[in-house]
Motif scaffolding. Structure first.
Motif, PDB file in Angstrom:
ATOM      1  N   GLY A  57       0.824  -1.197   0.000  1.00  0.00           N
ATOM      2  CA  GLY A  57       0.000   0.000   0.000  1.00  0.00           C
ATOM      3  C   GLY A  57       0.859   1.247   0.000  1.00  0.00           C
ATOM      4  N   ILE A  58       0.722   2.044   1.040  1.00  0.00           N
ATOM      5  CA  ILE A  58       1.530   3.245   1.197  1.00  0.00           C
ATOM      6  C   ILE A  58       2.798   2.861   1.957  1.00  0.00           C
ATOM      7  CG2 ILE A  58       1.631   5.541   2.238  1.00  0.00           C
ATOM      8  CD1 ILE A  58      -1.465   5.583   1.922  1.00  0.00           C
ATOM      9  N   ALA A  59       3.939   3.033   1.321  1.00  0.00           N
ATOM     10  CA  ALA A  59       5.202   2.607   1.930  1.00  0.00           C
ATOM     11  C   ALA A  59       5.536   3.436   3.161  1.00  0.00           C
ATOM     12  CB  ALA A  59       6.331   2.687   0.910  1.00  0.00           C
ATOM     13  N   ALA A  60       5.177   4.710   3.166  1.00  0.00           N
ATOM     14  CA  ALA A  60       5.445   5.580   4.306  1.00  0.00           C
ATOM     15  C   ALA A  60       4.670   6.879   4.134  1.00  0.00           C
ATOM     16  CB  ALA A  60       6.934   5.878   4.446  1.00  0.00           C
ATOM     17  N   ALA A  61       4.403   7.551   5.263  1.00  0.00           N
ATOM     18  CA  ALA A  61       3.692   8.834   5.242  1.00  0.00           C
ATOM     19  C   ALA A  61       4.475   9.871   6.029  1.00  0.00           C
ATOM     20  CB  ALA A  61       2.290   8.680   5.826  1.00  0.00           C
ATOM     21  N   TRP A  62       4.282  11.137   5.658  1.00  0.00           N
ATOM     22  CA  TRP A  62       4.915  12.249   6.376  1.00  0.00           C
ATOM     23  C   TRP A  62       3.904  13.376   6.486  1.00  0.00           C
ATOM     24  CZ3 TRP A  62       6.177  17.370   6.355  1.00  0.00           C
ATOM     25  CH2 TRP A  62       7.232  17.794   7.185  1.00  0.00           C
ATOM     26  N   SER A  63       3.717  13.890   7.701  1.00  0.00           N
ATOM     27  CA  SER A  63       2.797  15.009   7.932  1.00  0.00           C
ATOM     28  C   SER A  63       3.533  16.144   8.621  1.00  0.00           C
ATOM     29  CB  SER A  63       1.619  14.568   8.806  1.00  0.00           C
ATOM     30  OG  SER A  63       0.887  13.517   8.198  1.00  0.00           O
ATOM     31  N   LEU A  64       3.181  17.359   8.253  1.00  0.00           N
ATOM     32  CA  LEU A  64       3.828  18.528   8.834  1.00  0.00           C
ATOM     33  C   LEU A  64       3.410  18.757  10.277  1.00  0.00           C
ATOM     34  CD1 LEU A  64       5.426  21.247   8.590  1.00  0.00           C
ATOM     35  CD2 LEU A  64       3.276  22.272   7.822  1.00  0.00           C
ATOM     36  N   THR A  65       2.120  18.673  10.540  1.00  0.00           N
ATOM     37  CA  THR A  65       1.587  19.131  11.818  1.00  0.00           C
ATOM     38  C   THR A  65       0.487  18.182  12.304  1.00  0.00           C
ATOM     39  OG1 THR A  65       0.664  21.073  12.967  1.00  0.00           O
ATOM     40  CG2 THR A  65      -0.115  20.660  10.713  1.00  0.00           C
TER      41      THR A  65
END
Length: 236
Positions: A57-65
């Motif tokens: 699926g999604i290998a990794a996620a990144w969120s700012l806040t």
């Protein structure tokens, strides 16, 4: 001191608001975690078995806040809500997220070939999915493919009651029916959205992109939903 803020929090300005930046995040889903957990293995306790994340699926996620649903006065919560019907603010907040991510790129040598926004509700006053991708495309200098749409007969999750996370990939289309208009010939895809909550929409989007031929898929969002109000390392 604002809810969730540490004494020395870092901020970025989006619109008229100073947005707190997550200091310590899960390497997989970007959920805020305590500093000691970030230093051990970098994962939150919720990640094992998380539907939609991982190799398929999604290998990794990144969120700012972070987004605090119970605190509408929290700066990033207010920005996310205001952006729903504001094209310029949507572009600005996604541009800010992309800029911060590039300062300390989280994925080593991995680079996206194309930016693909998650599909937005058709009830918005402007084509919001394009705005989500435009700011990121501008910063990363990668092409934008606004190719995902919601099935017209299915209401967006934001208008539904009784929200629940998917228990399997087979549940994804039942909760967020999404279609792809185009083909991706093995391209690395950076999927973008304003908010990561249960991950159902982004995971369903990733599944459709896989079917359209995408290679590795990563997710960038402006905010990560959390109900933790006083977590060490929430902001730095």
């Amino acid at each position: 001191m604002p809810v969730g803020a540490s004494a020395n929090w870092q901020t970025v300005t989006v619109g008229q608001a100073k947005i707190p930046v997550i200091a310590f995040r899960c390497r997989l889903c970007s959920k805020p975690i305590k500093k000691r957990f970030a230093e051990i293995d970098g994962h939150c306790i919720d990640c094992p078995g998380k539907v939609g994340f991982g190799h398929d699926g999604i290998a990794a996620a990144w969120s700012l806040t972070v987004y605090l649903d119970s605190h509408p006065d929290f700066p990033s919560t207010g920005v996310v809500r205001a952006s729903k019907n504001d094209h310029g603010l949507t572009v600005e907040m996604m541009r800010a997220a992309a800029k911060e991510m590039t300062k300390n790129w989280p994925w080593n040598s991995w680079q996206p070939d194309v930016i693909v926004p998650c599909p937005s509700s058709k009830v918005r006053t402007f084509p919001r999915s394009f705005a989500l991708g435009a700011g990121v495309s501008e910063v990363l200098q990668r092409p934008l493919a606004d190719m995902l749409v919601r099935s017209p007969a299915v209401a967006p999750r934001s208008s539904l009651t009784g929200k629940r996370p998917a228990s399997s990939f087979e549940d994804l289309h039942d909760q967020a029916c999404i279609e792809a208009q185009g083909v991706l010939a093995g391209h690395n895809v950076l999927l973008v959205d304003d908010l990561l909550t249960t991950g159902v929409t982004s995971a369903a989007s990733a599944m459709v992109l896989r079917q359209a031929g995408a290679g590795d898929i990563r997710l960038l969002t402006f905010a990560r939903y959390t109900d933790k109000h006083n977590l060490e390392g929430y902001c730095d």
